[in-house]
Design an enzyme around this catalytic site. Structure first.
Site, PDB file in Angstrom:
ATOM      1  N   ARG A 263      45.566  -1.442  88.130  1.00 56.47           N
ATOM      2  CA  ARG A 263      46.026  -2.250  86.992  1.00 56.47           C
ATOM      3  C   ARG A 263      46.025  -1.412  85.695  1.00 56.47           C
ATOM      4  NH1 ARG A 263      44.614  -3.739  81.981  1.00 56.47           N
ATOM      5  NH2 ARG A 263      42.453  -4.054  82.637  1.00 56.47           N
ATOM      6  N   ASP A 264      44.856  -1.142  85.169  1.00 55.24           N
ATOM      7  CA  ASP A 264      44.792  -0.451  83.874  1.00 55.24           C
ATOM      8  C   ASP A 264      45.295   0.983  83.988  1.00 55.24           C
ATOM      9  OD1 ASP A 264      44.298  -0.263  81.188  1.00 55.24           O
ATOM     10  OD2 ASP A 264      42.124  -0.272  81.343  1.00 55.24           O
TER      11      ASP A 264
ATOM     12  N   HIS B 201      33.744  -1.103  79.715  1.00 51.27           N
ATOM     13  CA  HIS B 201      35.044  -0.574  80.153  1.00 51.27           C
ATOM     14  C   HIS B 201      35.400   0.576  79.212  1.00 51.27           C
ATOM     15  CE1 HIS B 201      39.384  -1.409  81.410  1.00 51.27           C
ATOM     16  NE2 HIS B 201      39.579  -0.772  80.280  1.00 51.27           N
TER      17      HIS B 201
ATOM     18  N   HIS C  15      37.351   4.128  78.143  1.00 50.39           N
ATOM     19  CA  HIS C  15      38.410   5.131  78.280  1.00 50.39           C
ATOM     20  C   HIS C  15      37.813   6.475  77.858  1.00 50.39           C
ATOM     21  CE1 HIS C  15      42.110   2.603  79.019  1.00 50.39           C
ATOM     22  NE2 HIS C  15      41.128   1.735  78.945  1.00 50.39           N
TER      23      HIS C  15
ATOM     24  N   CYS D 174      49.476   7.907  78.777  1.00 47.13           N
ATOM     25  CA  CYS D 174      50.797   8.499  78.899  1.00 47.13           C
ATOM     26  C   CYS D 174      50.694   9.985  78.601  1.00 47.13           C
ATOM     27  CB  CYS D 174      51.742   7.845  77.910  1.00 47.13           C
ATOM     28  SG  CYS D 174      53.315   8.688  77.817  1.00 47.13           S
TER      29      CYS D 174
ATOM     30  N   ASN E 143      41.282   5.339  81.719  1.00 46.62           N
ATOM     31  CA  ASN E 143      39.896   4.979  81.959  1.00 46.62           C
ATOM     32  C   ASN E 143      39.173   6.206  82.498  1.00 46.62           C
ATOM     33  OD1 ASN E 143      41.835   2.690  83.054  1.00 46.62           O
ATOM     34  ND2 ASN E 143      40.070   1.698  82.131  1.00 46.62           N
TER      35      ASN E 143
HETATM   36  N1  COA Z   1      54.254 -13.926  83.182  1.00 48.49           N
HETATM   37  C1  COA Z   1      55.587 -14.016  83.251  1.00 48.49           C
HETATM   38  N2  COA Z   1      56.366 -14.483  82.277  1.00 48.49           N
HETATM   39  C2  COA Z   1      55.742 -14.916  81.165  1.00 48.49           C
HETATM   40  C3  COA Z   1      54.357 -14.855  81.024  1.00 48.49           C
HETATM   41  C4  COA Z   1      53.599 -14.334  82.084  1.00 48.49           C
HETATM   42  N3  COA Z   1      52.267 -14.246  82.025  1.00 48.49           N
HETATM   43  N4  COA Z   1      54.024 -15.338  79.826  1.00 48.49           N
HETATM   44  C5  COA Z   1      55.156 -15.713  79.226  1.00 48.49           C
HETATM   45  N5  COA Z   1      56.211 -15.471  80.033  1.00 48.49           N
HETATM   46  C6  COA Z   1      57.604 -15.770  79.756  1.00 48.49           C
HETATM   47  C7  COA Z   1      57.767 -17.218  79.394  1.00 48.49           C
HETATM   48  O1  COA Z   1      57.974 -17.982  80.563  1.00 48.49           O
HETATM   49  C8  COA Z   1      58.973 -17.177  78.501  1.00 48.49           C
HETATM   50  O2  COA Z   1      60.129 -17.087  79.310  1.00 48.49           O
HETATM   51  P1  COA Z   1      61.498 -17.822  78.881  1.00 48.49           P
HETATM   52  O3  COA Z   1      61.891 -17.135  77.593  1.00 48.49           O
HETATM   53  O4  COA Z   1      62.386 -17.533  80.033  1.00 48.49           O
HETATM   54  O5  COA Z   1      61.125 -19.252  78.708  1.00 48.49           O
HETATM   55  C9  COA Z   1      58.839 -15.854  77.784  1.00 48.49           C
HETATM   56  O6  COA Z   1      57.987 -15.075  78.599  1.00 48.49           O
HETATM   57  C10 COA Z   1      58.243 -15.951  76.397  1.00 48.49           C
HETATM   58  O7  COA Z   1      57.031 -16.678  76.440  1.00 48.49           O
HETATM   59  P2  COA Z   1      55.889 -16.580  75.311  1.00 48.49           P
HETATM   60  O8  COA Z   1      54.852 -17.595  75.597  1.00 48.49           O
HETATM   61  O9  COA Z   1      56.548 -16.571  73.958  1.00 48.49           O
HETATM   62  O10 COA Z   1      55.224 -15.202  75.643  1.00 48.49           O
HETATM   63  P3  COA Z   1      55.346 -13.803  74.871  1.00 48.49           P
HETATM   64  O11 COA Z   1      56.715 -13.251  75.076  1.00 48.49           O
HETATM   65  O12 COA Z   1      54.828 -13.953  73.473  1.00 48.49           O
HETATM   66  O13 COA Z   1      54.317 -12.933  75.700  1.00 48.49           O
HETATM   67  C11 COA Z   1      52.223 -12.354  76.682  1.00 48.49           C
HETATM   68  C12 COA Z   1      52.918 -13.157  75.623  1.00 48.49           C
HETATM   69  C13 COA Z   1      50.736 -12.418  76.504  1.00 48.49           C
HETATM   70  C14 COA Z   1      52.548 -12.939  78.058  1.00 48.49           C
HETATM   71  C15 COA Z   1      52.753 -10.917  76.628  1.00 48.49           C
HETATM   72  O14 COA Z   1      52.609 -10.393  75.339  1.00 48.49           O
HETATM   73  C16 COA Z   1      52.063 -10.037  77.614  1.00 48.49           C
HETATM   74  O15 COA Z   1      52.204 -10.187  78.819  1.00 48.49           O
HETATM   75  N6  COA Z   1      51.300  -9.061  77.152  1.00 48.49           N
HETATM   76  C17 COA Z   1      50.598  -8.222  78.072  1.00 48.49           C
HETATM   77  C18 COA Z   1      49.978  -7.098  77.359  1.00 48.49           C
HETATM   78  C19 COA Z   1      49.129  -6.323  78.333  1.00 48.49           C
HETATM   79  O16 COA Z   1      49.080  -6.543  79.524  1.00 48.49           O
HETATM   80  N7  COA Z   1      48.451  -5.351  77.786  1.00 48.49           N
HETATM   81  C20 COA Z   1      47.635  -4.513  78.553  1.00 48.49           C
HETATM   82  C21 COA Z   1      46.393  -5.176  79.003  1.00 48.49           C
HETATM   83  S1  COA Z   1      45.036  -4.921  77.894  1.00 48.49           S
HETATM   84 ZN    ZN Z   2      41.480  -0.282  79.549  1.00 46.43          ZN
END
Ligand code: COA
Ligand code: ZN
Length: 305
Positions: free
Chosen positions: A15-16, A208, A210, A241, A250
């Site tokens: 994952r990370d 955790h 890095h 990256c 990590n």
């Molecule tokens: N999985 C799949 N699709 C998702 C989702 C998820 N967990 N969360 C939201 N979506 C989709 C929604 O269904 C929506 O789709 P639509 O436009 O077709 O209706 C769209 O994304 C927008 O939804 P919204 O609630 O506004 O989400 P967002 O675009 O603001 O995204 C997060 C919020 C948290 C889901 C997003 O920023 C994210 O996944 N970040 C991950 C960051 C990460 O993993 N960082 C590393 C780990 S530390």
């Molecule tokens: Zn991390």
């Protein structure tokens, strides 16, 4: 040896580690890495992420990966679940035993990472916890930027404790604290761990790290000295990256395992199998990984003078 010397290393490479690798692996390649991890003895693995596929393209195949993945006996799998949509996806994946909710202690980093305020993330944390309870899964919380934020600088200990306390009250009893940009030092670790232990004596705390500045092993040892028994690592030190200076992954899980064993802790892990898994990871990501202990196994196999 007393059971209090037992350390759990949680493997987060799939994952990370992968989410920050340049090369996007095929689902089949991820499955081969999972298989390489089977003989290591690692029991806790974070295997994927139910985040937005556009946010983390590397993990967009979460469902396909899980459809092909085989869990070894005794393994406990977790996945990141950031919001309600993520919990709907996780509920359909019975192999995921534990849902990891994450947010940042730093407001600016939280906005950058999940496009929400910390307060809104805490509301999402409630949703995810309730959905997990409904689906019969356990939960853990990760507090990113618990030491230093790339945008705001050092994170005040009080901010981390405040967020941790809120998560705990919501029901997150297992809480991990991330040094997201690898800028912590041992004294910072001791200070934060002591404050968290005072505030939340019943919580299970984990760390955790890095390895951006090479201090993750020193930081982990400092945490263990304060009684922490749960640490994340990424096999081979995957992550970061190669084209972004300063962005590293990590700490290598096998490097932590070697250090803890050398210091009299017990990890229950097979270092040779970990080194082999790290080499598999290296082949898959297509670059030299920073893990150090894996190299000593290569040398040993050459014999020598
Ligand atoms: N999985 C799949 N699709 C998702 C989702 C998820 N967990 N969360 C939201 N979506 C989709 C929604 O269904 C929506 O789709 P639509 O436009 O077709 O209706 C769209 O994304 C927008 O939804 P919204 O609630 O506004 O989400 P967002 O675009 O603001 O995204 C997060 C919020 C948290 C889901 C997003 O920023 C994210 O996944 N970040 C991950 C960051 C990460 O993993 N960082 C590393 C780990 S530390
Ligand atoms: Zn991390």
């Amino acid at each position: 040896m007393s059971p209090t010397q037992e350390i759990t290393l949680r493997e987060v490479g799939l994952r990370d580690g992968l989410q920050a690798e340049e090369r996007v692996l095929s689902t089949a390649e991820k499955l081969s890495l999972l298989r390489a991890l089977a003989p290591t003895g690692l029991r806790r693995l974070e295997v994927t992420s139910f985040v937005h596929p556009k946010a983390i393209p590397q993990l967009a195949d979460a469902e396909a990966f899980l459809a092909g993945a085989e869990k070894s006996p005794g393994q406990i799998w977790s996945a990141l679940v950031p919001n309600g949509r993520g919990s709907e996806r996780a509920a359909l994946a019975p192999a995921i035993d534990e849902w990891t909710f994450f947010l940042s202690a730093s407001e600016l980093h939280n906005q950058a990472n999940v496009r929400m305020s910390v307060e809104d993330s805490l509301k999402a944390a409630v949703q995810v916890a309730e959905a997990a309870a409904g689906a019969g899964r356990s939960i853990s919380g990760v507090v990113a930027t618990s030491f230093v934020c790339p945008y705001a600088g050092p994170t005040p200990v009080e901010d981390v404790v405040r967020v941790a306390r809120r998560l705990y009250e919501i029901g997150y009893r297992r809480l991990l604290f991330g040094d997201t940009i690898g800028a912590a030092s041992p004294s910072m670790v001791r200070r934060l761990v002591r404050a968290l232990q005072d505030a939340l004596p019943q919580a299970e705390l984990g760390l955790h790290f890095h390895n951006t500045r090479g201090q993750a092993p020193a930081n982990a040892l400092a945490g263990a000295g304060e009684g922490i028994r749960l640490f994340d690592g990424s096999i081979g030190g995957m992550g970061g990256c190669p084209y972004a200076p300063g962005a590293t992954g990590n700490v290598a899980t096998e490097d932590l395992a070697w250090l803890f064993e050398a210091e009299g802790y017990r990890t229950g892990l097979d270092l040779a199998a970990m080194a082999a898994a790290a080499r598999t990871a290296e082949g898959l990501v297509g670059r030299t990984l920073p893990g150090a202990v894996m190299r000593t196994f290569e040398e040993a196999s050459c014999g020598g003078d």
